[in-house]
Design an enzyme around this catalytic site. Sequence first.
Site, PDB file in Angstrom:
ATOM      1  CG  ASN A   9      -1.683   0.921   1.119  1.00 38.86           C
ATOM      2  OD1 ASN A   9      -1.532   2.155   0.652  1.00 38.86           O
ATOM      3  ND2 ASN A   9      -2.334   1.171   2.355  1.00 38.86           N
ATOM      4  CE  LYS A  11       0.060   3.238   5.135  1.00 36.63           C
ATOM      5  NZ  LYS A  11       0.390   3.965   5.863  1.00 36.63           N
ATOM      6  CG  HIS A  93      -5.766   2.036   5.279  1.00 35.34           C
ATOM      7  ND1 HIS A  93      -5.420   2.929   5.786  1.00 35.34           N
ATOM      8  CD2 HIS A  93      -4.279   0.757   4.809  1.00 35.34           C
ATOM      9  CE1 HIS A  93      -3.845   3.015   6.143  1.00 35.34           C
ATOM     10  NE2 HIS A  93      -3.171   0.833   5.806  1.00 35.34           N
ATOM     11  CD  GLU A  95      -2.689   5.540   6.599  1.00 32.80           C
ATOM     12  OE1 GLU A  95      -3.114   5.487   5.615  1.00 32.80           O
ATOM     13  OE2 GLU A  95      -1.556   5.209   7.515  1.00 32.80           O
ATOM     14  CD  GLU A 165      -3.547  -2.779   7.384  1.00 30.09           C
ATOM     15  OE1 GLU A 165      -1.893  -2.830   6.670  1.00 30.09           O
ATOM     16  OE2 GLU A 165      -4.135  -1.967   7.271  1.00 30.09           O
ATOM     17  N   GLY A 171       2.741   2.103  11.169  1.00 30.42           N
ATOM     18  CA  GLY A 171       3.728   3.006  10.652  1.00 30.42           C
ATOM     19  C   GLY A 171       3.987   3.113  12.170  1.00 30.42           C
ATOM     20  CB  SER A 210       5.440  -2.043  12.311  1.00 27.31           C
ATOM     21  OG  SER A 210       5.139  -0.670  12.448  1.00 27.31           O
TER      22      SER A 210
HETATM   23  C1  PEP Z   1      -0.963   0.278   5.803  1.00 31.45           C
HETATM   24  O1  PEP Z   1      -0.902   1.539   6.254  1.00 31.45           O
HETATM   25  O2  PEP Z   1      -1.700  -0.513   5.520  1.00 31.45           O
HETATM   26  C2  PEP Z   1       0.552  -0.500   7.407  1.00 31.45           C
HETATM   27  C3  PEP Z   1       0.953  -1.760   7.230  1.00 31.45           C
HETATM   28  O3  PEP Z   1       1.702   0.215   6.947  1.00 31.45           O
HETATM   29  P1  PEP Z   1       2.588   0.128   7.796  1.00 31.45           P
HETATM   30  O4  PEP Z   1       3.393  -1.147   6.910  1.00 31.45           O
HETATM   31  O5  PEP Z   1       3.959   1.639   7.581  1.00 31.45           O
HETATM   32  O6  PEP Z   1       2.475  -0.077   8.975  1.00 31.45           O
END
Ligand code: PEP
Length: 247
Positions: A9, A11, A93, A95, A165, A171, A210
């Site tokens: 992803n 973003k 997601h 966000e 998630e 992040g 992460s």
């Molecule tokens: C995400 O935003 O879906 C995600 C998993 O981000 P990150 O790997 O940076 O934690």
Amino acid sequence: MRAGLIAGNWKMNGSLQSVTELVEGIKAGDAGKAELAVCPPAVFLMKVGGMLADTDIALGAQNVCNRDAGAFTGEISAAMLKESGCRYAIVGHSERRSLYLESDQLVAARFEMAVKNGLAPILCVGETLYEHEQGVTEAVVAKQIDAVLDATGIAGFAQAVIAYEPVWAIGTGLVASPEKAQAVHAFIRGKLAASDSGIAQQVRILYGGSMNASNAADLLSQADIDGGLIGGASLKADDFLAIAQSV
Ligand code: PEP
């Protein structure tokens, strides 16, 4: 046997040049046994799709409109994404849920529209840090999934992917332990199995939050973790491929 899927992803990151270099890097590398998907910013979908045409790497969008067509400024329809070469569309997601106030019902409507148009939704679910500390992870995830079940029934999940998630892990560099992530994945699969055990066994449940080259192997060795949705580490070809090689 569920094939491992590693989806990036991207973003709202990159430029035409950096995206081109990233795709070239991914194409030149070795993903091992993993299936790969990348979800670039919408303006780069056609460019990236063209570059992936001679590969097995799938293209995905970062969201999809809950309506067919018309006066919905700023939105992109499922039919448009399909025509642009997408196989996947991320929906829900964290966000989108937290920064753009997308409700469980709106996410479910987006999911439904993806399915109706032959896209595979990647449904993101997960609890916030506060919810995590309150011990209500399963209730939160169940509510997010129930909204989709209300919209499409269990049949909608036949072509879907789920990404668990934990919001506190996205992040942040914090990662759920493999055992804790596995417990939530097993809970999700069990919940779907209550409606249809065949679909529950077939649906891929990715972990996101992460995930990187150092922690991927332990997470991916869990019975119900079928891949990863990768944010930050998907922006460098070598890091993304190293995760894929852990599948
Ligand atoms: C995400 O935003 O879906 C995600 C998993 O981000 P990150 O790997 O940076 O934690």
